[in-house]
Design an enzyme around this catalytic site. Sequence first.
Site: not given
Length: 219
Positions: A10, A35, A37, A39, A68, A70, A139, A177
């Site tokens: 990540s 990966h 992330d 957000m 991913h 979020m 998660m 994850d």
Amino acid sequence: MKKNILIAPSILSADFSNMASELAVIKDSGADWIHVDVMDGHFVPNMTFGPPLIKSYRKNSDMIFDVHLMTEAPERLLESYKDAGADRLTFHVEACRHSHRYLRAIRDMGLASGITLNPQTPASAVEYLLEECDQVLIMSVNPGFGGQSFIEPVLQKIQVVKKMIKDRGLKTLIQVDGGVNSENSQRICDAGADVLVMGSAFFNEKDKKSFVNKIKGTL
Ligand code: DX5
Ligand code: ZN
């Protein structure tokens, strides 16, 4: 029996001021995916990568970008993250009223589709979605930050989702994850994980190539 475990570092734990060389380090390590992330400061209390940043990283890497999301209302973002260079797009079941529709939309765009579950969300949340998923991301920390500790009861959820996938003869991958490291990776894979996301454990390691080899070789 040895499984072919995939490793997805990540970039949340990477040096943001040096991303081109961090992407090269990941490629060099022999890891499988990157990966990313995303957000939004609403779904989780932190903010990270928008499409323009990912687009610029895309120019510096030919690896698979596993994005991913979020975020709230992930359905509004699918197209722009696809255009930015995502290969795999995963969103949270907790953030979406019509997950089935948007998993289909991701596949219709030609990307791999993923649904993800927060630690508090039961395995049953994916029961009617599995056929539309290329991956289920389980998660094992509350999302928002790297460097947190693995939540042990999640191991049981991995087993339950694995059984659902097996019973239906699907090829859906299970990705885990949060707080994954060389200490717990064996147990996580024994429970049924196919893809390990690793942030701090990967970036804290000096010799990343041996780290990836070690994790892959022992599982
Ligand atoms: C957490 C992110 C994770 C995180 C993992 O919200 O989804 O991908 O970067 O980091 P570590 O491996 O440090 O827990
Ligand atoms: Zn993640």
